[in-house]
Design an enzyme around this catalytic site. Sequence first.
Site, PDB file in Angstrom:
ATOM      1  N   CYS A 102     -22.054  37.129  12.395  1.00 34.32           N
ATOM      2  CA  CYS A 102     -21.486  37.118  13.751  1.00 34.32           C
ATOM      3  C   CYS A 102     -22.365  37.951  14.675  1.00 34.32           C
ATOM      4  CB  CYS A 102     -20.034  37.567  13.772  1.00 34.32           C
ATOM      5  SG  CYS A 102     -19.792  39.336  13.849  1.00 34.32           S
ATOM      6  N   GLU A 103     -22.498  37.446  15.892  1.00 35.30           N
ATOM      7  CA  GLU A 103     -23.426  38.105  16.812  1.00 35.30           C
ATOM      8  C   GLU A 103     -22.849  39.383  17.398  1.00 35.30           C
ATOM      9  OE1 GLU A 103     -24.302  35.160  19.742  1.00 35.30           O
ATOM     10  OE2 GLU A 103     -22.545  35.624  20.957  1.00 35.30           O
ATOM     11  N   HIS A 104     -21.551  39.601  17.222  1.00 34.32           N
ATOM     12  CA  HIS A 104     -20.954  40.818  17.788  1.00 34.32           C
ATOM     13  C   HIS A 104     -21.144  42.020  16.879  1.00 34.32           C
ATOM     14  CE1 HIS A 104     -18.432  37.404  19.397  1.00 34.32           C
ATOM     15  NE2 HIS A 104     -18.992  37.908  20.470  1.00 34.32           N
ATOM     16  N   HIS A 105     -21.039  41.800  15.567  1.00 38.76           N
ATOM     17  CA  HIS A 105     -21.067  42.932  14.633  1.00 38.76           C
ATOM     18  C   HIS A 105     -22.175  42.810  13.588  1.00 38.76           C
ATOM     19  CE1 HIS A 105     -16.838  42.455  16.046  1.00 38.76           C
ATOM     20  NE2 HIS A 105     -16.934  43.758  16.215  1.00 38.76           N
ATOM     21  N   GLN A 143     -18.805  31.116  15.768  1.00 43.75           N
ATOM     22  CA  GLN A 143     -18.513  29.906  14.997  1.00 43.75           C
ATOM     23  C   GLN A 143     -18.495  28.656  15.884  1.00 43.75           C
ATOM     24  OE1 GLN A 143     -15.290  30.403  12.173  1.00 43.75           O
ATOM     25  NE2 GLN A 143     -14.901  28.203  12.140  1.00 43.75           N
ATOM     26  N   HIS A 171     -14.260  35.605   8.844  1.00 47.09           N
ATOM     27  CA  HIS A 171     -15.185  36.530   9.509  1.00 47.09           C
ATOM     28  C   HIS A 171     -14.964  37.926   8.951  1.00 47.09           C
ATOM     29  CE1 HIS A 171     -16.328  33.885  13.069  1.00 47.09           C
ATOM     30  NE2 HIS A 171     -15.515  33.146  12.335  1.00 47.09           N
ATOM     31  N   CYS A 173     -15.885  40.608  10.063  1.00 54.70           N
ATOM     32  CA  CYS A 173     -15.539  41.591  11.107  1.00 54.70           C
ATOM     33  C   CYS A 173     -14.040  41.610  11.376  1.00 54.70           C
ATOM     34  CB  CYS A 173     -16.316  41.317  12.397  1.00 54.70           C
ATOM     35  SG  CYS A 173     -15.960  39.723  13.141  1.00 54.70           S
TER      36      CYS A 173
HETATM   37  N1  LIG Z   1     -14.816  33.284  19.564  1.00 57.48           N
HETATM   38  C1  LIG Z   1     -15.379  33.968  18.570  1.00 57.48           C
HETATM   39  N2  LIG Z   1     -15.150  35.285  18.475  1.00 57.48           N
HETATM   40  C2  LIG Z   1     -15.706  35.953  17.454  1.00 57.48           C
HETATM   41  C3  LIG Z   1     -16.514  35.372  16.493  1.00 57.48           C
HETATM   42  N3  LIG Z   1     -16.911  36.325  15.614  1.00 57.48           N
HETATM   43  C4  LIG Z   1     -16.349  37.475  16.040  1.00 57.48           C
HETATM   44  N4  LIG Z   1     -15.608  37.263  17.162  1.00 57.48           N
HETATM   45  C5  LIG Z   1     -14.792  38.148  17.992  1.00 57.48           C
HETATM   46  O1  LIG Z   1     -15.540  38.804  18.988  1.00 57.48           O
HETATM   47  C6  LIG Z   1     -14.684  39.756  19.573  1.00 57.48           C
HETATM   48  C7  LIG Z   1     -15.452  40.968  20.072  1.00 57.48           C
HETATM   49  O2  LIG Z   1     -14.501  41.761  20.718  1.00 57.48           O
HETATM   50  P1  LIG Z   1     -14.721  43.250  21.245  1.00 57.48           P
HETATM   51  O3  LIG Z   1     -13.398  43.786  21.705  1.00 57.48           O
HETATM   52  O4  LIG Z   1     -15.878  43.261  22.170  1.00 57.48           O
HETATM   53  O5  LIG Z   1     -15.223  43.976  19.901  1.00 57.48           O
HETATM   54  P2  LIG Z   1     -14.396  44.878  18.919  1.00 57.48           P
HETATM   55  O6  LIG Z   1     -13.893  46.102  19.609  1.00 57.48           O
HETATM   56  O7  LIG Z   1     -15.272  45.147  17.731  1.00 57.48           O
HETATM   57  O8  LIG Z   1     -13.158  43.951  18.566  1.00 57.48           O
HETATM   58  P3  LIG Z   1     -12.192  43.937  17.312  1.00 57.48           P
HETATM   59  O9  LIG Z   1     -12.824  43.040  16.274  1.00 57.48           O
HETATM   60  O10 LIG Z   1     -10.918  43.331  17.844  1.00 57.48           O
HETATM   61  O11 LIG Z   1     -12.049  45.327  16.824  1.00 57.48           O
HETATM   62  C8  LIG Z   1     -13.636  40.070  18.518  1.00 57.48           C
HETATM   63  O12 LIG Z   1     -12.410  39.573  18.977  1.00 57.48           O
HETATM   64  C9  LIG Z   1     -14.117  39.268  17.283  1.00 57.48           C
HETATM   65  O13 LIG Z   1     -13.050  38.828  16.478  1.00 57.48           O
HETATM   66  C10 LIG Z   1     -16.740  33.970  16.621  1.00 57.48           C
HETATM   67  O14 LIG Z   1     -17.453  33.345  15.820  1.00 57.48           O
HETATM   68  N5  LIG Z   1     -16.158  33.318  17.663  1.00 57.48           N
HETATM   69 ZN   LIG Z   2     -17.934  40.005  14.432  1.00 59.33          ZN
END
Ligand SMILES: Nc1nc2c(ncn2[C@@H]2O[C@H](COP(=O)(O)OP(=O)(O)OP(=O)(O)O)[C@@H](O)[C@H]2O)c(=O)[nH]1
Ligand SMILES: [Zn+2]
Length: 216
Positions: A102-105, A143, A171, A173
Amino acid sequence: MTLSIRPDLTSADQVLSSLATGQKQTVTEAEMKQAVRTLLIGLGEDPDREGLKDTPKRVMKALQFLTKGYHESLDELLNGAVFTEDANEMVLVRDIDIFSSCEHHILPIIGRAHVAYIPNGKVIGLSKIARVCEMYARRLQVQERLTVQIADALQGLLKPQGVAVVIEATHMCMVMRGVQKPGSWTVTSAMRGVFSEDVRTREEFMNLIRHNSNFH
Ligand SMILES: Nc1nc2c(ncn2[C@@H]2O[C@H](COP(=O)(O)OP(=O)(O)OP(=O)(O)O)[C@@H](O)[C@H]2O)c(=O)[nH]1
Ligand SMILES: [Zn+2]
């Protein structure tokens, strides 16, 4: 992989402005390893202890592998395996393992893809369908985008009557951290052509991916 620092960028300001203008930034492997070393120190570890000595290199190599799809192209992976064929029934490759990040984590997305198309004079080597999934999965992803990229790649390559892609994935994360919901999984789909226009074709596809095969 050769990564070289841009000789034309000499200061941090130039690096930042190149990022702002969307130019690709390149760094050396030494800098990547140094960044991992910095992370280890930030986590309270001693990066010089025996077990961690080679960890920056291992982490860099692992991340390079997990994102190797950035250095691949559809042309290369296809290797010419698109054939003229008078077939017009659905072709479905099910249960293609997906290991993405995942690109966020930068944590794993683990799941399966189901990919179908209805030819329109051209068929693709079956393994190439899995390779297309692999190329896009081995990048930093969400995704939804992964699903759409696979569908659009096949639509562009084959100009078929339609393409359907469903990905079911969990996921890490959402499992190991954050909301901590093991057992949750996400389903995304992308329907093109006849799969988006014709309910019966879409239902046939959905039934085929629901059915439990004898191979399991
Ligand atoms: N739409 C989508 N969201 C994703 C995917 N992978 C991770 N995420 C979400 O990206 C979001 C990032 O949210 P943030 O609030 O910026 O990050 P965060 O504080 O780490 O969020 P939490 O996971 O809720 O603790 C989270 O809700 C993740 O679940 C994906 O493939 N698609
Ligand atoms: Zn993630």
